[in-house]
Design a protein around this motif. Structure first.
Motif, short mmCIF file in Angstrom:
data_model
loop_
_atom_site.label_atom_id
_atom_site.label_comp_id
_atom_site.label_asym_id
_atom_site.label_seq_id
_atom_site.Cartn_x
_atom_site.Cartn_y
_atom_site.Cartn_z
N ILE B 56 47.46 40.19 50.17
CA ILE B 56 47.28 38.76 49.87
C ILE B 56 48.17 38.32 48.72
CG2 ILE B 56 45.64 36.99 49.09
CD1 ILE B 56 43.44 38.50 50.53
N ASN B 57 48.28 39.13 47.65
CA ASN B 57 49.11 38.62 46.56
C ASN B 57 50.53 39.19 46.55
OD1 ASN B 57 48.63 41.07 45.25
ND2 ASN B 57 48.62 40.07 43.24
N GLY B 58 50.93 39.76 47.68
CA GLY B 58 52.34 40.03 47.87
C GLY B 58 52.85 41.34 47.29
N VAL B 59 51.96 42.24 46.91
CA VAL B 59 52.41 43.54 46.43
C VAL B 59 52.88 44.38 47.61
CG1 VAL B 59 51.76 45.63 45.22
CG2 VAL B 59 50.89 43.42 44.43
N MET B 84 52.69 31.95 41.02
CA MET B 84 53.13 30.56 40.91
C MET B 84 52.32 29.65 41.83
SD MET B 84 55.47 30.08 38.74
CE MET B 84 56.93 30.62 37.91
N GLN B 85 51.89 30.21 42.97
CA GLN B 85 51.13 29.40 43.92
C GLN B 85 49.65 29.28 43.54
OE1 GLN B 85 51.76 31.02 47.80
NE2 GLN B 85 53.80 30.12 48.00
N GLY B 86 49.29 29.90 42.42
CA GLY B 86 47.91 29.75 41.96
C GLY B 86 46.99 30.88 42.36
N ILE B 87 47.55 32.05 42.64
CA ILE B 87 46.70 33.20 42.96
C ILE B 87 46.73 34.15 41.77
CG2 ILE B 87 46.28 35.13 44.52
CD1 ILE B 87 47.67 33.57 46.71
N ALA B 88 45.59 34.44 41.17
CA ALA B 88 45.53 35.38 40.05
C ALA B 88 44.65 36.54 40.46
CB ALA B 88 44.97 34.69 38.82
N ARG B 89 44.82 37.67 39.80
CA ARG B 89 43.97 38.80 40.18
C ARG B 89 43.64 39.72 39.01
NH1 ARG B 89 46.40 43.56 43.72
NH2 ARG B 89 44.37 44.36 43.12
N THR B 90 42.64 40.54 39.24
CA THR B 90 42.32 41.63 38.31
C THR B 90 42.43 42.93 39.09
OG1 THR B 90 39.97 41.75 38.80
CG2 THR B 90 40.67 40.14 37.13
N PHE B 91 42.46 44.03 38.35
CA PHE B 91 42.73 45.30 38.99
C PHE B 91 41.56 46.26 38.87
CE2 PHE B 91 46.61 43.26 37.91
CZ PHE B 91 47.45 43.50 38.99
N GLN B 92 41.52 47.21 39.84
CA GLN B 92 40.45 48.20 39.84
C GLN B 92 40.52 49.06 38.59
OE1 GLN B 92 40.50 50.31 43.51
NE2 GLN B 92 38.80 51.63 42.96
N ASN B 93 41.75 49.50 38.27
CA ASN B 93 41.93 50.32 37.07
C ASN B 93 42.62 49.47 36.02
OD1 ASN B 93 44.16 50.06 38.60
ND2 ASN B 93 44.99 52.08 38.17
N ILE B 94 41.81 48.65 35.36
CA ILE B 94 42.26 47.72 34.32
C ILE B 94 43.73 47.82 33.92
CG2 ILE B 94 41.86 47.03 31.94
CD1 ILE B 94 38.97 47.96 32.37
N ALA B 95 44.47 46.73 34.07
CA ALA B 95 45.89 46.74 33.73
C ALA B 95 46.15 45.75 32.60
CB ALA B 95 46.72 46.39 34.96
N LEU B 180 41.22 33.41 43.09
CA LEU B 180 41.09 34.54 42.18
C LEU B 180 40.76 35.79 43.00
CD1 LEU B 180 40.97 35.24 39.16
CD2 LEU B 180 38.59 34.54 39.17
N LEU B 181 41.57 36.82 42.86
CA LEU B 181 41.32 38.06 43.57
C LEU B 181 40.75 39.07 42.58
CD1 LEU B 181 44.74 38.37 45.45
CD2 LEU B 181 42.75 37.02 46.10
N LEU B 182 39.56 39.58 42.85
CA LEU B 182 38.92 40.51 41.92
C LEU B 182 38.75 41.86 42.59
CD1 LEU B 182 36.10 38.12 40.62
CD2 LEU B 182 38.31 38.57 39.57
N ASP B 183 39.37 42.87 42.01
CA ASP B 183 39.28 44.21 42.60
C ASP B 183 38.20 45.00 41.86
OD1 ASP B 183 39.65 46.52 43.93
OD2 ASP B 183 41.84 46.55 43.73
N VAL B 213 38.04 35.83 46.03
CA VAL B 213 38.02 36.93 46.98
C VAL B 213 37.76 38.18 46.18
CG1 VAL B 213 39.31 38.20 48.72
CG2 VAL B 213 39.74 35.76 48.40
N LEU B 214 36.68 38.90 46.49
CA LEU B 214 36.38 40.06 45.67
C LEU B 214 36.07 41.29 46.50
CD1 LEU B 214 33.03 40.86 44.83
CD2 LEU B 214 33.16 38.41 44.65
N ILE B 215 36.43 42.41 45.91
CA ILE B 215 36.10 43.70 46.51
C ILE B 215 34.99 44.28 45.67
CG2 ILE B 215 36.90 46.05 46.83
CD1 ILE B 215 39.68 44.99 47.13
N GLU B 216 33.98 44.82 46.32
CA GLU B 216 32.93 45.40 45.49
C GLU B 216 32.20 46.49 46.25
OE1 GLU B 216 32.37 44.97 42.15
OE2 GLU B 216 31.09 46.65 42.68
N HIS B 217 31.77 47.48 45.49
CA HIS B 217 31.03 48.59 46.07
C HIS B 217 29.54 48.32 46.08
CE1 HIS B 217 33.26 51.90 47.45
NE2 HIS B 217 34.01 51.98 46.37
N ASP B 218 29.09 47.64 45.02
CA ASP B 218 27.65 47.42 44.84
C ASP B 218 27.17 46.40 45.86
OD1 ASP B 218 25.14 46.49 44.00
OD2 ASP B 218 25.56 47.19 41.96
#
Lengths: 652, 261
Positions: B56-59, B84-95, B180-183, B213-218
């Motif tokens: 989704i965020n082009g990686v 630039m298009q307004g998509i921000a994210r966080t990472f599974q292993n904090i970056a 917002l993409l949350l890993d 959009v979020l990924i979660e185990h719980d």
């Protein structure tokens, strides 16, 4: 303080406020840090906002004699609300903001609350939860609009809307508020503060304008405070000390109060503001010192050497220099150097560089702790008072500060000791009554007009009052010797490793203790020794930690044996609790005082184990999390015997 | 109680397949995200959840399939273009930048909004100074929103894990994203930290209308806060729908609980 135009001009808080609005309108009255920047309000702005608030409340139907609940952290708007309510002849009732909904219910019902002004969504939710049980609640106003967009109940209002309404009301009836203020008299109740409920249900203490203004005037004159002081307002608004320092004294002297950005930023905000007048309970001073010591241990060898060298100088002569007593010239010189290299920077880091007067009260302060602050040149003093006396009974005069007393009776206060050792107090700062509790009022004020404090104490040779314990807590051991549990607990808590202690011994043959370790200090101690642990319960059960605490207790015993009538109170056995005592589990009051009988009942198995000679005991306890859910913790606690010292009996 | 309105589809993924050499990370996956909704991607370990976010965020660039974002067919895209298009994210292993303070870390979230050039910024002349004040103001609002004022000046490396996660969210929010993409925002947190994080995610979604959009185990968390859930297993989509629908989906139950053979 300048003379007032007429004798009535400064006899109520609203009149004081509007007076300051006129004579020092452009001086800062309040500050609060918001979005990283200190915002300020001048006295004339505060007066204008109070006017808007008051007119808005009146527009909603708030009347003379009504009570208004105030719940939230220290924020300018909430202090202004207190004054606004007083303008209308109403009574503000601040509540402890960290109490859970059910704990608030009693006070809200008892005070017959129809109006409440609260800080934010969290507090609104609590009141909504209680709404069913308190149908009389008519209007709920909030200060912070965050998260409130979807609350569309008609009785919930934004404070900005309330003030806008008030401003219109004020335009249409420009004389209304001045008329209301003129109706107020100094014998009206200015605030109702609830006692913490250490003993039974909380009682609403009704205090008049006159009481608080005389207490504030007395304190201001005593310490020579001016309109230029800065104070950090961070202690709960429901607590009498905060009301005296952040509201009454600020209103009387006209100095500025500063509200922190959030509860967690207090230390940073303290440094930024650099108050000139500071009040903190002993545990805050203790935390500060612990932090300093922890950081010193990580400092370079040179810095450590310098620190310890100059601290030794300070211990020797610092307090004497502060008291203006004669000190050897060489020490005076060394102290000057120390001030340049160590004490000055240290005070700066603590945010205490500008402090002229600092007070502590609420609990006993450890002599080492007290001496530390005084020796680095901070004029830390103790005071003594209760909610019922506007926190104003005894103050330590400059230059006559003793570690184990609370000072001399404050100006205008008369103190005497009853035959049973109880401290009796009389003066203009006494409560008017307990709200709707005439029988309790009658019980606490005797026929001669003295308030019975319930504390046991004695005067020393120089007329300083020394507090021993709560009068009703003072008991007897089975051999008839005097037993003062708080006195012993405080001695234990003076050790940085011990956070809480609960001792038992009334009508028993020996004294035993529950200990809560201080996870910060003991954790650090364990780290330095390479002791791994997973959490509080694990650390508390370590043999090494038991050894550490045992040493502390043995030192207390060594001290007690020399204290004549308390020599029999040496601690024979102890255990370290597997969980920290917590107000959420009802084990402590909101002001963090141990509820001894509750603890004794809850942990009855442990008490039995202490007195039956067992060496360990299994216990399972229910705990309540912050969100109200409950869980269980279980542990097998060990019990240790402690060395006691033989009591030397003098022939009578 | 929520007043937000779930809008049109803004992100549409069609038949996405992603391979690393011979390993099929994602196989023929289609799903969409609507404006203002909380969309969860769940699945067992190695199901392809993080790969999906990276697409989704082009990686990552999928070998097959089409991605349509706000009505525009997307060809090859790099992460900074997504930002630039307004998509921000966080990472599974904090970056985060461990040696930098929280404030500076959150400031980096404003990078796409900064117009002053390198030279202006370096010597702080002209618009650089004005811009900094503006950006700082926005950053302070985010700090206030996530209640991290007390650690403003603390280097990130000294913070506990739960707080670092919150700082990462703050940095993403500083970019004022529309999506917002949350890993795994709640991985490794205790109950209280999880509750706080849930509250913040819902507040962001509610107050700013940010699509999440979020990924979660719980599973408990996912079912509580999501509007719709897509379930992946071994790179394939096995379920898609509201939390209730997904909870009762036989294939999903089998993937999570195992199945008797």
């Amino acid at each position: 303080m300048p003379e007032m135009a007429s004798s009535r001009a400064g006899d109520t808080f609203p009149r004081l406020l509007f007076y300051h609005g006129q004579v020092r309108g452009d001086k800062t009255a309040m500050r609060e840090k918001h979005l990283g920047i200190w915002q300020s309000w001048t006295w004339s702005e505060v007066a204008e906002q109070v006017r808007a608030l008051a007119c808005g409340l009146a527009g909603m139907g708030f009347k003379r004699g009504d009570n208004l609940a105030i719940i939230g952290d220290n924020r300018p708007r909430l202090y202004m609300t207190m004054a606004a309510v007083q303008c209308l002849g109403g009574v503000p009732v601040p509540l402890y903001q960290d109490a859970v909904a059910n704990e608030m219910l009693f006070v809200l019902q008892d005070a017959g609350i129809r109006f409440a002004l609260v800080e934010d969504q969290e507090q609104v939710d609590k009141l909504l939860e209680l709404k069913g049980q308190m149908p009389e609640l008519e209007h709920l106003v909030y200060d912070d609009p965050r998260g409130m967009r979807h609350y569309n109940q008609p009785f919930i209002h934004d404070v900005e809307a309330l003030m806008a309404m008030g401003r219109i009301h004020n335009q249409n009836h420009p004389d209304f508020l001045d008329g209301e203020v003129a109706l107020g008299t100094c014998d009206d109740v200015s605030v109702m503060l609830y006692t913490s409920g250490t003993t039974g249900k909380p009682k609403g203490v009704c205090l008049t304008h006159k009481a608080f203004i005389s207490a504030a005037r007395g304190g201001i004159a005593f310490d020579g405070l001016t309109a230029n002081e800065d104070i950090l307002s961070y202690l709960p608004m429901a607590w009498v000390g905060d009301h005296l320092f952040s509201f009454a004294q600020a209103m009387v002297a006209g100095f500025a109060i500063n509200c922190p950005e959030s509860g967690e930023t207090v230390m940073t905000d303290l440094r930024e503001i650099g108050p000139t007048y500071y009040f903190a309970p002993p545990r805050v001073f203790e935390n500060l010192l612990t932090q300093v010591m922890i950081r010193m241990e990580d400092a370079s060898a040179i810095k450590q050497k310098m620190f310890h060298f100059f601290m030794a100088v300070a211990r020797r002569s610092g307090a004497e220099i502060l008291d203006g007593k004669p000190v050897a010239f060489s020490d005076r010189l060394l102290y000057l150097l120390g001030n340049f290299f160590v004490f000055g920077p240290l005070k700066n880091v603590l945010g205490l560089s500008r402090v002229r007067v600092a007070y502590t009260a609420g609990a006993a302060i450890g002599p080492d702790l007290f001496r530390f602050y005084r020796s680095i040149g901070i004029n830390l003093k103790q005071l003594y008072g209760q909610t019922e006396t506007c926190a104003y009974v005894c103050l330590q005069p400059d230059g006559q500060v003793k570690f184990d007393s609370v000072g001399k009776p404050a100006p205008g206060v008369e103190v005497k000791i009853a035959d049973n050792g109880e401290i009796l107090v009389k003066g203009p700062m006494l409560l008017k009554e307990y709200y709707k509790r005439p029988e309790a009022t009658a019980e606490s004020i005797n026929a001669d007009g003295y308030f019975m404090t319930g504390d046991a104490g004695l005067f020393d040779d120089e007329g300083h009052l020394k507090i021993i314990d709560r009068a009703k807590d003072v008991g007897k051991l089975s051999n008839g010797a005097m037993y003062a549990p708080n006195y012993i607990e405080n001695k234990l808590k003076f050790f940085q490793y011990i956070k809480e202690a609960v001792v038992f011994g009334d009508r028993r043959d020996m004294v035993c203790a529950f200990i809560n370790i201080d996870i910060g200090a003991v954790g650090n101690w364990a780290e330095r020794r390479g002791i791994a642990y997973s959490g509080y319960a694990d650390l508390a059960s370590r043999q090494e930690v038991y050894g550490l605490i045992q040493e502390c207790i043995e030192q207390v015993n060594a001290g007690l044996v020399g204290e004549g009538m308390l020599a029999d109170s040496q601690i024979h056995r102890f255990l370290i609790l597997h969980k920290e005592l917590d107000p959420d589990d009802d084990e402590l009051t909101r002001t963090r005082k141990v509820r001894r009988s509750f603890v004794a009942e809850k942990y009855a198995v442990l008490v039995d184990a202490l007195y039956s000679g067992k060496t360990s005991q299994f216990i399972e306890t229910q705990v309540r999390f912050e969100d109200g859910r409950t869980g269980k913790v279980a542990a097998d606690l060990q019990i240790r015997d402690v060395k006691t010292y033989p009591v030397v009996r003098h022939a009578a | 109680m929520s007043g937000r309105k779930i809008g049109e589809v803004i992100l549409d993924l069609q038949n996405i397949s992603l391979r690393f050499g011979g390993v099929k990370a994602l196989t023929n996956i289609s799903f969409d995200v609507r404006e203002h909704e909380v969309r969860a991607i769940i699945g067992p370990n190695g199901a392809g959840k993080s790969s999906m976010l990276n697409v989704i965020n082009g990686v990552y660039h999928p070998q097959e399939g089409r991605i349509n974002f706000r009505g525009e067919e997307r060809r090859k895209m790099e992460p900074h273009m997504a930002a630039m298009q307004g998509i921000a994210r966080t990472f599974q292993n904090i970056a985060l930048f461990k040696g930098m303070t929280v404030l500076d870390n959150v400031m980096t979230g404003r990078i796409t909004k900064m117009k002053a050039n390198f030279l202006e910024q370096a010597i702080r002349i002209g618009r650089a100074g004005r811009e900094e004040v503006e950006h700082r103001k926005k950053v302070e609002e985010v700090i206030d929103f996530l209640e991290i004022q007390h650690i403003r000046k603390t280097p990130v490396g000294r913070l506990p894990y739960g707080l670092q996660k919150r700082v990462e969210l703050a940095r993403a929010l500083a970019a004022e994203p529309s999506m917002l993409l949350l890993d795994e925002p709640m991985a490794g947190m205790n109950v209280e930290e999880k509750q706080d994080m849930c509250r913040f995610i819902l507040d962001v979604n509610d107050q700013f209308g940010t699509t999440i959009v979020l990924i979660e185990h719980d599973m408990g968390v996912v079912m509580d806060i999501s509007d719709r859930v897509v379930v992946l297993d071994y790179g394939k989509k096995i379920g898609d729908g509201t939390p209730d629908e997904v909870r009762n989906n036989q294939e999903v139950i089998a993937a999570y609980l195992g199945v008797a053979h």
